[in-house]
Scaffold this motif. Structure first.
Motif, PDB file in Angstrom:
ATOM      1  N   SER A  22       1.186 -27.889 -19.890  1.00 12.21           N
ATOM      2  CA  SER A  22      -0.033 -27.985 -19.062  1.00 12.21           C
ATOM      3  C   SER A  22      -0.739 -26.640 -19.077  1.00 12.21           C
ATOM      4  O   SER A  22      -0.096 -25.598 -19.258  1.00 12.21           O
ATOM      5  CB  SER A  22       0.331 -28.338 -17.616  1.00 12.21           C
ATOM      6  OG  SER A  22       1.042 -27.255 -17.029  1.00 12.21           O
ATOM      7  N   GLY A  48       6.333 -31.492  -7.602  1.00 12.74           N
ATOM      8  CA  GLY A  48       5.098 -31.935  -8.267  1.00 12.74           C
ATOM      9  C   GLY A  48       5.078 -31.302  -9.652  1.00 12.74           C
ATOM     10  O   GLY A  48       4.124 -30.604 -10.003  1.00 12.74           O
ATOM     11  N   ALA A  50       5.411 -32.622 -12.877  1.00 11.40           N
ATOM     12  CA  ALA A  50       4.979 -33.282 -14.122  1.00 11.40           C
ATOM     13  C   ALA A  50       3.640 -32.729 -14.619  1.00 11.40           C
ATOM     14  O   ALA A  50       2.758 -32.467 -13.801  1.00 11.40           O
ATOM     15  CB  ALA A  50       4.860 -34.789 -13.888  1.00 11.40           C
ATOM     16  N   GLY A  52       5.385 -30.621 -16.606  1.00 13.52           N
ATOM     17  CA  GLY A  52       6.486 -29.658 -16.782  1.00 13.52           C
ATOM     18  C   GLY A  52       6.073 -28.246 -17.186  1.00 13.52           C
ATOM     19  O   GLY A  52       6.931 -27.439 -17.523  1.00 13.52           O
ATOM     20  N   GLY A  53       4.795 -27.945 -17.129  1.00  9.66           N
ATOM     21  CA  GLY A  53       4.324 -26.605 -17.517  1.00  9.66           C
ATOM     22  C   GLY A  53       4.924 -25.497 -16.650  1.00  9.66           C
ATOM     23  O   GLY A  53       5.373 -24.458 -17.154  1.00  9.66           O
ATOM     24  N   ILE A  73       7.044 -37.800  -8.699  1.00 11.28           N
ATOM     25  CA  ILE A  73       7.027 -39.272  -8.681  1.00 11.28           C
ATOM     26  C   ILE A  73       7.016 -39.768 -10.120  1.00 11.28           C
ATOM     27  O   ILE A  73       7.635 -40.772 -10.452  1.00 11.28           O
ATOM     28  CB  ILE A  73       5.759 -39.780  -7.957  1.00 11.28           C
ATOM     29  CG1 ILE A  73       5.797 -39.411  -6.483  1.00 11.28           C
ATOM     30  CG2 ILE A  73       5.608 -41.277  -8.122  1.00 11.28           C
ATOM     31  CD1 ILE A  73       4.546 -39.792  -5.718  1.00 11.28           C
ATOM     32  N   GLY A  87      11.100 -38.912  -8.009  1.00 17.42           N
ATOM     33  CA  GLY A  87      11.014 -39.514  -6.679  1.00 17.42           C
ATOM     34  C   GLY A  87       9.931 -38.849  -5.858  1.00 17.42           C
ATOM     35  O   GLY A  87       9.356 -37.827  -6.238  1.00 17.42           O
ATOM     36  N   ASP A 112       2.977 -27.472  -6.745  1.00 14.71           N
ATOM     37  CA  ASP A 112       1.651 -27.622  -7.367  1.00 14.71           C
ATOM     38  C   ASP A 112       1.168 -29.053  -7.089  1.00 14.71           C
ATOM     39  O   ASP A 112       0.435 -29.637  -7.879  1.00 14.71           O
ATOM     40  CB  ASP A 112       1.778 -27.366  -8.878  1.00 14.71           C
ATOM     41  CG  ASP A 112       0.447 -27.108  -9.566  1.00 14.71           C
ATOM     42  OD1 ASP A 112      -0.527 -26.725  -8.882  1.00 14.71           O
ATOM     43  OD2 ASP A 112       0.366 -27.298 -10.808  1.00 14.71           O
ATOM     44  N   LEU A 113       1.617 -29.602  -5.949  1.00 13.96           N
ATOM     45  CA  LEU A 113       1.340 -31.010  -5.610  1.00 13.96           C
ATOM     46  C   LEU A 113      -0.153 -31.310  -5.553  1.00 13.96           C
ATOM     47  O   LEU A 113      -0.926 -30.548  -4.979  1.00 13.96           O
ATOM     48  CB  LEU A 113       1.932 -31.331  -4.242  1.00 13.96           C
ATOM     49  CG  LEU A 113       3.445 -31.519  -4.140  1.00 13.96           C
ATOM     50  CD1 LEU A 113       3.880 -31.451  -2.681  1.00 13.96           C
ATOM     51  CD2 LEU A 113       3.871 -32.831  -4.775  1.00 13.96           C
TER      52      LEU A 113
HETATM   53  C1  LIG Z   1      -1.178 -30.862 -10.888  1.00 12.02           C
HETATM   54  S1  LIG Z   1       0.240 -31.854 -11.196  1.00 12.02           S
HETATM   55  C2  LIG Z   1       1.499 -30.643 -11.468  1.00 12.02           C
HETATM   56  C3  LIG Z   1       1.392 -29.913 -12.778  1.00 12.02           C
HETATM   57  C4  LIG Z   1       2.620 -29.067 -13.055  1.00 12.02           C
HETATM   58  N1  LIG Z   1       2.698 -27.922 -12.167  1.00 12.02           N
HETATM   59  C5  LIG Z   1       2.646 -28.546 -14.477  1.00 12.02           C
HETATM   60  O1  LIG Z   1       2.402 -27.353 -14.700  1.00 12.02           O
HETATM   61  O2  LIG Z   1       2.932 -29.335 -15.385  1.00 12.02           O
HETATM   62  C6  LIG Z   1       0.617 -32.467  -9.591  1.00 12.02           C
HETATM   63  C7  LIG Z   1       1.791 -33.427  -9.522  1.00 12.02           C
HETATM   64  O3  LIG Z   1       2.111 -33.742  -8.151  1.00 12.02           O
HETATM   65  C8  LIG Z   1       2.794 -34.983  -8.173  1.00 12.02           C
HETATM   66  N2  LIG Z   1       2.918 -35.574  -6.832  1.00 12.02           N
HETATM   67  C9  LIG Z   1       1.929 -35.945  -5.986  1.00 12.02           C
HETATM   68  N3  LIG Z   1       2.425 -36.459  -4.853  1.00 12.02           N
HETATM   69  C10 LIG Z   1       3.782 -36.378  -4.948  1.00 12.02           C
HETATM   70  C11 LIG Z   1       4.871 -36.720  -4.072  1.00 12.02           C
HETATM   71  N4  LIG Z   1       4.653 -37.256  -2.864  1.00 12.02           N
HETATM   72  N5  LIG Z   1       6.140 -36.516  -4.493  1.00 12.02           N
HETATM   73  C12 LIG Z   1       6.373 -35.993  -5.724  1.00 12.02           C
HETATM   74  N6  LIG Z   1       5.389 -35.631  -6.596  1.00 12.02           N
HETATM   75  C13 LIG Z   1       4.111 -35.824  -6.222  1.00 12.02           C
HETATM   76  C14 LIG Z   1       1.923 -35.831  -9.114  1.00 12.02           C
HETATM   77  O4  LIG Z   1       2.630 -36.945  -9.606  1.00 12.02           O
HETATM   78  C15 LIG Z   1       1.540 -34.801 -10.192  1.00 12.02           C
HETATM   79  O5  LIG Z   1       2.349 -34.918 -11.337  1.00 12.02           O
END
Ligand SMILES: C[S@@+](CC[C@H](N)C(=O)[O-])C[C@H]1O[C@@H](n2cnc3c(N)ncnc32)[C@H](O)[C@@H]1O
Length: 198
Positions: A22, A48, A50, A52-53, A73, A87, A112-113
């Motif tokens: 990312s 948060g 995904a 994975g960056g 999630i 989750g 980073d949610l």
């Molecule tokens: C901006 S992305 C994160 C990017 C990540 N820091 C990277 O560098 O790859 C925000 C993430 O927050 C997750 N997210 C949002 N609400 C969530 C929750 N209640 N529990 C777990 N993850 C959540 C989303 O699924 C999303 O993948």
């Protein structure tokens, strides 16, 4: 092309060239260069995570003696030498798994949610602050004394109140916006140092 788009493209290109999942990876990299959040041997929980960056940056910084636990999630492509929990951070099993994997000793919580953004600034702000409160609740269970945290937040009316809450738990709370974050974006990062659970 707008200037803001060109910055987005610049970091997207850099992420692709350097093998990061990312462009957000550069935000954590810059934050860490300024505040030395991540150290060798640390146990990091990345909420948060995904795709994975941030986990890639964290893994590099903690080295082979450290531990990186990602929570989202969404399912992520497995990343070697890390742990992944799929989750919602509100679920008890997520917290239990973090405690188990970390042996109840987490040095740093990263968040980073982001909610699914609607484009309505106030609504997105409220949802994001709510997510961050959940991240803080989780931190209160898993973070060790004197630990650190980084919370991404969307700016707006509710931010000051959140900062007040954070200052009750951390000795120092710093607001920062890394260069890799676009100026037009409402996101800002809260660097929280020296966690004091009482
Ligand atoms: C901006 S992305 C994160 C990017 C990540 N820091 C990277 O560098 O790859 C925000 C993430 O927050 C997750 N997210 C949002 N609400 C969530 C929750 N209640 N529990 C777990 N993850 C959540 C989303 O699924 C999303 O993948």
């Amino acid at each position: 092309m707008k200037l803001t788009d060109s910055k987005k493209d610049q970091f997207r290109r850099l992420a692709r060239d350097q093998g990061y999942r990312s462009r957000s990876a550069f935000k954590l990299k810059q934050i860490n260069q300024s505040y030395r959040i991540l150290n060798k041997g640390d146990c990091i929980v990345d909420i948060g995570c995904a795709p994975g960056g941030w986990m890639q940056i964290a893994l590099h910084e903690v080295g082979t003696k450290g531990k990186v636990i990602g929570v989202d999630i969404k399912k992520i492509e497995p990343l070697s030498n890390t742990f992944n929990i799929q989750g919602n951070i509100e679920d008890e099993h997520v917290t239990d798994n973090i405690l188990k994997i970390s042996n109840s000793c987490v040095d740093v919580v990263l968040s980073d949610l982001s909610p699914n953004v609607s484009g309505n600034w106030e609504l997105d702000h409220a949802r994001q602050i709510d997510l961050t409160r959940n991240a803080l609740r989780l931190s209160n269970i898993v973070l060790k004394k004197r630990g650190k945290a980084v919370f991404k937040v969307f700016q707006g009316d509710m931010l000051n109140e959140l900062v007040v809450e954070l200052k009750k738990k951390f000795k120092k709370v710093i607001l920062t916006k890394p260069n890799a974050s676009r100026q037009v974006s409402s996101e800002i990062y809260l660097i929280c140092l020296d966690y004091n659970p009482i």
